[in-house]
Scaffold this motif. Sequence first.
Motif, PDB file in Angstrom:
ATOM      1  N   GLY A  11       0.756  -1.144  -0.161  1.00 14.25           N
ATOM      2  CA  GLY A  11       0.284   0.007   0.031  1.00 14.25           C
ATOM      3  C   GLY A  11       0.815   1.386  -0.116  1.00 14.25           C
ATOM      4  O   GLY A  11       1.893   1.397  -0.653  1.00 14.25           O
ATOM      5  N   THR A  12       0.332   2.132   0.774  1.00 11.95           N
ATOM      6  CA  THR A  12       0.868   3.695   0.504  1.00 11.95           C
ATOM      7  C   THR A  12       2.599   3.513   1.238  1.00 11.95           C
ATOM      8  O   THR A  12       3.381   4.162   0.841  1.00 11.95           O
ATOM      9  N   GLY A  13       2.603   2.702   2.412  1.00 12.36           N
ATOM     10  CA  GLY A  13       3.639   2.568   3.214  1.00 12.36           C
ATOM     11  C   GLY A  13       4.807   2.083   2.133  1.00 12.36           C
ATOM     12  O   GLY A  13       6.120   2.615   2.057  1.00 12.36           O
ATOM     13  N   ALA A  14       4.563   0.982   1.415  1.00 15.24           N
ATOM     14  CA  ALA A  14       5.503   0.583   0.430  1.00 15.24           C
ATOM     15  C   ALA A  14       5.810   1.566  -0.836  1.00 15.24           C
ATOM     16  O   ALA A  14       7.083   1.680  -1.153  1.00 15.24           O
ATOM     17  N   GLN A  15       4.947   2.245  -1.276  1.00 12.79           N
ATOM     18  CA  GLN A  15       5.190   3.307  -2.071  1.00 12.79           C
ATOM     19  C   GLN A  15       6.093   4.333  -1.599  1.00 12.79           C
ATOM     20  O   GLN A  15       6.924   4.777  -2.064  1.00 12.79           O
ATOM     21  N   LEU A  16       5.827   5.000  -0.293  1.00 11.30           N
ATOM     22  CA  LEU A  16       6.619   5.736   0.407  1.00 11.30           C
ATOM     23  C   LEU A  16       8.074   5.344   0.501  1.00 11.30           C
ATOM     24  O   LEU A  16       9.118   5.960   0.382  1.00 11.30           O
ATOM     25  N   ALA A  17       8.346   3.890   0.958  1.00 10.69           N
ATOM     26  CA  ALA A  17       9.558   3.328   1.067  1.00 10.69           C
ATOM     27  C   ALA A  17      10.374   3.432  -0.211  1.00 10.69           C
ATOM     28  O   ALA A  17      11.578   3.754  -0.153  1.00 10.69           O
ATOM     29  N   ASP A  18       9.656   3.204  -1.296  1.00 11.70           N
ATOM     30  CA  ASP A  18      10.256   3.094  -2.480  1.00 11.70           C
ATOM     31  C   ASP A  18      10.789   4.987  -3.040  1.00 11.70           C
ATOM     32  O   ASP A  18      11.716   4.949  -3.438  1.00 11.70           O
ATOM     33  N   LEU A  19       9.775   5.578  -2.821  1.00 13.16           N
ATOM     34  CA  LEU A  19      10.227   7.111  -3.007  1.00 13.16           C
ATOM     35  C   LEU A  19      11.039   7.319  -2.204  1.00 13.16           C
ATOM     36  O   LEU A  19      12.000   8.324  -2.644  1.00 13.16           O
ATOM     37  N   ALA A  20      11.055   7.355  -0.898  1.00  7.43           N
ATOM     38  CA  ALA A  20      12.028   7.458  -0.021  1.00  7.43           C
ATOM     39  C   ALA A  20      13.527   7.160  -0.253  1.00  7.43           C
ATOM     40  O   ALA A  20      14.738   7.757  -0.232  1.00  7.43           O
ATOM     41  N   ARG A  21      13.692   5.767  -0.624  1.00  6.78           N
ATOM     42  CA  ARG A  21      14.792   5.121  -0.892  1.00  6.78           C
ATOM     43  C   ARG A  21      15.401   5.831  -2.075  1.00  6.78           C
ATOM     44  O   ARG A  21      16.828   5.898  -2.294  1.00  6.78           O
ATOM     45  N   THR A  22      14.463   6.161  -3.420  1.00  3.30           N
ATOM     46  CA  THR A  22      15.018   6.618  -4.489  1.00  3.30           C
ATOM     47  C   THR A  22      15.484   7.912  -4.231  1.00  3.30           C
ATOM     48  O   THR A  22      16.567   8.373  -5.164  1.00  3.30           O
ATOM     49  N   ALA A  23      15.009   8.699  -3.195  1.00  5.52           N
ATOM     50  CA  ALA A  23      15.472   9.971  -3.243  1.00  5.52           C
ATOM     51  C   ALA A  23      16.754  10.148  -2.256  1.00  5.52           C
ATOM     52  O   ALA A  23      17.294  11.127  -1.951  1.00  5.52           O
ATOM     53  N   GLY A  24      17.241   9.084  -1.855  1.00  8.27           N
ATOM     54  CA  GLY A  24      18.625   8.851  -1.022  1.00  8.27           C
ATOM     55  C   GLY A  24      18.470   8.761   0.320  1.00  8.27           C
ATOM     56  O   GLY A  24      19.431   8.974   1.072  1.00  8.27           O
ATOM     57  N   HIS A  25      17.298   8.397   0.983  1.00 11.93           N
ATOM     58  CA  HIS A  25      17.063   8.506   2.370  1.00 11.93           C
ATOM     59  C   HIS A  25      17.318   7.090   2.735  1.00 11.93           C
ATOM     60  O   HIS A  25      17.381   5.956   2.073  1.00 11.93           O
ATOM     61  N   GLU A  26      17.668   6.650   3.918  1.00  8.63           N
ATOM     62  CA  GLU A  26      17.934   5.489   4.636  1.00  8.63           C
ATOM     63  C   GLU A  26      16.523   4.953   5.225  1.00  8.63           C
ATOM     64  O   GLU A  26      16.223   5.701   6.139  1.00  8.63           O
ATOM     65  N   VAL A  27      16.100   4.055   4.624  1.00  5.51           N
ATOM     66  CA  VAL A  27      14.716   3.484   5.051  1.00  5.51           C
ATOM     67  C   VAL A  27      14.393   2.180   5.634  1.00  5.51           C
ATOM     68  O   VAL A  27      15.244   1.230   5.469  1.00  5.51           O
ATOM     69  N   THR A  28      14.027   2.151   6.948  1.00  6.43           N
ATOM     70  CA  THR A  28      13.844   0.754   7.613  1.00  6.43           C
ATOM     71  C   THR A  28      12.167   0.700   7.643  1.00  6.43           C
ATOM     72  O   THR A  28      11.404   1.661   8.034  1.00  6.43           O
ATOM     73  N   VAL A  29      11.748  -0.647   7.465  1.00  3.88           N
ATOM     74  CA  VAL A  29      10.430  -0.817   7.436  1.00  3.88           C
ATOM     75  C   VAL A  29      10.235  -1.894   8.476  1.00  3.88           C
ATOM     76  O   VAL A  29      10.810  -2.714   8.242  1.00  3.88           O
ATOM     77  N   LEU A  30       9.233  -1.821   9.129  1.00  2.00           N
ATOM     78  CA  LEU A  30       8.698  -2.748  10.289  1.00  2.00           C
ATOM     79  C   LEU A  30       7.331  -3.319   9.794  1.00  2.00           C
ATOM     80  O   LEU A  30       6.356  -2.489   9.577  1.00  2.00           O
ATOM     81  N   SER A  31       7.081  -4.758   9.589  1.00  2.00           N
ATOM     82  CA  SER A  31       5.892  -5.310   9.093  1.00  2.00           C
ATOM     83  C   SER A  31       5.937  -6.663   9.610  1.00  2.00           C
ATOM     84  O   SER A  31       6.833  -7.504   9.889  1.00  2.00           O
ATOM     85  N   ARG A  32       4.683  -7.185   9.748  1.00  2.00           N
ATOM     86  CA  ARG A  32       4.353  -8.441  10.279  1.00  2.00           C
ATOM     87  C   ARG A  32       5.010  -9.548   9.237  1.00  2.00           C
ATOM     88  O   ARG A  32       5.302 -10.531   9.370  1.00  2.00           O
ATOM     89  N   SER A  33       4.703  -9.060   7.812  1.00  2.00           N
ATOM     90  CA  SER A  33       5.171 -10.042   6.760  1.00  2.00           C
ATOM     91  C   SER A  33       6.856 -10.110   6.523  1.00  2.00           C
ATOM     92  O   SER A  33       7.178 -11.168   6.014  1.00  2.00           O
ATOM     93  N   GLY A  34       7.433  -8.925   6.991  1.00  2.00           N
ATOM     94  CA  GLY A  34       8.864  -9.090   6.665  1.00  2.00           C
ATOM     95  C   GLY A  34       9.471  -8.876   5.378  1.00  2.00           C
ATOM     96  O   GLY A  34      10.381  -9.138   4.899  1.00  2.00           O
ATOM     97  N   THR A  35       8.271  -8.232   4.452  1.00  2.00           N
ATOM     98  CA  THR A  35       8.682  -7.887   3.220  1.00  2.00           C
ATOM     99  C   THR A  35       8.631  -6.419   2.892  1.00  2.00           C
ATOM    100  O   THR A  35       7.996  -5.750   3.766  1.00  2.00           O
ATOM    101  N   ALA A  36       9.442  -5.998   1.939  1.00  2.00           N
ATOM    102  CA  ALA A  36       9.606  -4.568   1.533  1.00  2.00           C
ATOM    103  C   ALA A  36      10.144  -4.308   0.102  1.00  2.00           C
ATOM    104  O   ALA A  36      10.659  -5.325  -0.160  1.00  2.00           O
ATOM    105  N   THR A  37      10.096  -3.343  -0.340  1.00  2.00           N
ATOM    106  CA  THR A  37      10.828  -2.852  -1.576  1.00  2.00           C
ATOM    107  C   THR A  37      12.302  -3.028  -1.317  1.00  2.00           C
ATOM    108  O   THR A  37      12.902  -3.092  -0.247  1.00  2.00           O
TER     109      THR A  37
END
Length: 203
Positions: A11-37
């Motif tokens: 959802g939106t969180g995954a889209q944000l993670a991708d945009l933030a990473r592309t912009a050069g930010h250091e991104v950490t995702v916490l989720s129950r599934s353990g999956t992310a971009t």
Amino acid sequence: MKITIIGGSKGTGAQLADLARTAGHEVTVLSRSGTATDGVTVLTGNATDPAAAARAVSGADAVVVTVGGAKGVSRQRAEVTRTVITAMQEQGVNRLLVQSSLGAGDSGSQLPAPFRLVMKAVLAKALADHNEQEAAVKDSGLAWTIIRPTGLTDKEPAGKWKALETTDAGQLGGSIPRRDLAAFMLHTLTDDSTVGKAFGVSS
């Protein structure tokens, strides 16, 4: 910027993670599934677990909560948000951005007229969860911003959005692509003038 996203596997969180990473930010995702971009640090865990929340927010410059509801849990968003707030307070992390929903809090007047009665009837439980979530955010003492999108879609992003406070003139539309919402959220994280404010957002 070091950004932690709570619920960033889809959802939106995954889209944000991708945009933030592309912009050069250091991104950490916490989720129950353990999956992310690709290209982000992934932590597997339930954000209602204080230890998992503490691990996720440690060292972050900003934390974003984008979780949805959970089957069989009446106040999932509020419970997650309270746990994350406590972890941030204990870890000395101050910047918090929370995805709520249009119709929550004092934003009912911003809903497009045809949707007002439908939203209240169909989404009563979800809005009650968001109301409790928003109350916790506003009482947190953190540098918070609340984002209240209209209906979310997976349509191609337009690269623009409309963001209004309840005191602003104008009317919001009925939907916004998740990618555009994520872009507004990323913009908000770097804009100190948004601290302590809640925005309704649509295309």
